[in-house]
Motif scaffolding. Structure first.
Motif, mmCIF file in Angstrom:
data_model
loop_
_atom_site.group_PDB
_atom_site.id
_atom_site.type_symbol
_atom_site.label_atom_id
_atom_site.label_comp_id
_atom_site.label_asym_id
_atom_site.label_seq_id
_atom_site.Cartn_x
_atom_site.Cartn_y
_atom_site.Cartn_z
ATOM 1 N N GLY A 127 17.970 -6.995 0.213
ATOM 2 C CA GLY A 127 18.065 -6.326 -1.089
ATOM 3 C C GLY A 127 19.432 -5.695 -1.292
ATOM 4 N N GLU A 128 19.946 -5.060 -0.229
ATOM 5 C CA GLU A 128 21.284 -4.452 -0.327
ATOM 6 C C GLU A 128 22.357 -5.517 -0.555
ATOM 7 N N THR A 160 12.985 -8.972 -7.905
ATOM 8 C CA THR A 160 12.290 -8.437 -6.734
ATOM 9 C C THR A 160 12.439 -9.428 -5.573
ATOM 10 N N ILE A 161 12.678 -8.872 -4.405
ATOM 11 C CA ILE A 161 12.804 -9.737 -3.232
ATOM 12 C C ILE A 161 11.572 -9.536 -2.364
#
Lengths: 109, 318
Positions: free
Chosen positions: A82-83, A3-4
């Motif tokens: 995230g990407e 998780t970011i």
């Protein structure tokens, strides 16, 4: 996939090179025979992803350049980071490595 | 599957250095972009096959070569035999910092940087029907790597000359390079190659890069004609559509498109940084060509919008 969040420290993967061209960046991954082109914000994120600063500190730097609300910018940066992590360009820095960088004094966000 | 297993009976015995038993004593030179290229150790039949395939580009060895390569014998039994019907051919490659190993149909080869680039080709074909193809497959790789050394790039592309300028149409396999080439011929343009073309810096170090014709063609283009270099007019990324539409590409997107279409080197972890640097120089604002995405219909009317753009914006398009 980890998780970011604003406390995550991200770095460019060791096999990633990038080159800024005008307002964009061309990202080269050794594992792929093609490059990825990212926009101006993506180029700034790549530059900021030095494996030392948590993502929240990127926002402070970016707010100097973008005339947007902090929350909106944070949401965009979280999504973009995230990407980039999902596509193998960025990776979270493991905690022991962070301790080494900070001389063992860094506390969890 | 590890390197060579698709083609070689004993991949572990792959030649560790460019040596072996030469096929013969014939030497020849090919006048290709980045050259001249000297090939030595050919049999008379092999030399004749190369001359037949490459015509005016092939000449007796004379000048100091830019790149030297040698041909050696290899037993037919060292290669695996299999049915290639309906099979899309690709070479096995294994890149190291100072060398590149290749394996293919009746082909084992290596490129070595010692420190100058040199090549070696082992084949069991004495100069028969398949030799021209074996030799060309080796040459394509050799030229791709040599072009990077001289600041250029080999591009999987259709190269078309119109208005005295070269237009490079790029795209993945099936994007329409041969379709565009055929339509360009019908519109009165010249096709350099519908498969691969060389892009090199301007000869004087300033101005537009040059597209140099190579004898590596698919269905359209001239294998046997002499060397030809044409200033680059525009780079066009192809996309099939129901109608024709031209939209600008950013320099970064153009760089990405060219990189994706640079065979062999773009997947070599030891030399792709140099490729990226070359492309950035070729697309630099001072010399960089216009770059567009071309959405085109099969009816072949796209040249009308390219012609119009050319007339409107020359010299800005250049």
């Amino acid at each position: 996939m980890a998780t970011i969040d604003p406390g995550t420290v991200l770095r460019r993967r060791s096999d990633v090179r990038f080159r800024v061209v005008d307002d964009e960046a061309v990202v080269l991954r050794q594992s792929a025979a093609e490059v990825m082109v990212v926009n101006e914000l993506g180029a700034r994120i790549l530059d900021l992803a030095d494996g030392r600063r948590p993502l929240a500190e990127w926002i402070d730097a970016l707010l100097a350049d973008y005339d947007v609300e902090r929350d909106a910018l944070l949401a965009d940066v979280l999504a973009f980071a995230g990407e980039l992590a999902a596509s193998g360009v960025l990776e979270p820095v493991p905690e022991p490595a962070l301790d080494a960088v900070a001389g063992g004094k860094r506390s969890a966000p | 599957m590890s390197f060579g297993e698709r083609f070689l009976r004993n991949p572990d015995l792959f030649p560790a250095r460019p040596s072996g038993e030469a096929w013969g004593e014939r030497d020849l030179e090919l006048d290709l972009a980045g050259g001249p290229y000297l090939f030595s150790g050919l049999s008379p039949a092999q030399a004749e096959a190369v001359g037949e395939r490459f015509g005016e580009l092939c000449r007796p060895a004379a000048a100091t070569p830019a790149v030297a390569a040698r041909l050696f014998r290899m037993a037919a039994g060292d290669f695996l035999a299999f049915d290639v019907r309906g099979w899309e051919y690709s070479l096995d490659r294994d890149a190291a910092p100072g060398a590149l190993r290749l394996a293919g149909l009746e082909l084992a080869a290596r490129l070595d940087w010692r420190p100058a680039l040199g090549g070696a080709l082992w084949t069991p074909d004495a100069g028969g029907e398949r030799f021209g193809g074996i030799f060309e497959n080796f040459c394509r790789v050799l030229v791709a790597y040599r072009l990077v050394e001289v600041g250029g790039v080999l591009l999987h592309s259709a190269g078309v000359v119109r208005h005295g300028a070269a237009f490079l149409f790029l795209g993945p396999s099936g994007a329409g390079k041969t379709t565009v080439s055929a339509a360009s011929l019908a519109a009165g343009a010249e096709v350099l190659s519908d498969d691969v073309n060389a892009l090199l810096p301007a000869p004087a170090g300033a101005g537009r890069p040059e597209v140099v014709k190579l004898p590596f063609t698919g269905d359209l283009g001239d294998r046997r004609g002499g060397r030809r270099a044409v200033p680059l007019g525009a780079v066009l990324w192809l996309e099939k559509a129901d109608g024709d539409e031209l939209s600008p590409l950013s320099r970064a997107a153009a760089l990405g498109s060219l990189f994706a279409c640079a065979p062999f080197v773009n997947s070599d972890p030891h030399r792709r940084d140099a490729l990226l640097a070359n492309l950035a120089r070729l697309l630099a604002p001072a010399a960089g060509p216009a770059a567009f995405k071309l959405r085109f219909a099969r009816r072949g009317s796209f040249w009308s919008i390219l012609d119009e753009k050319w007339q409107q914006s020359t010299p800005a398009l250049c």
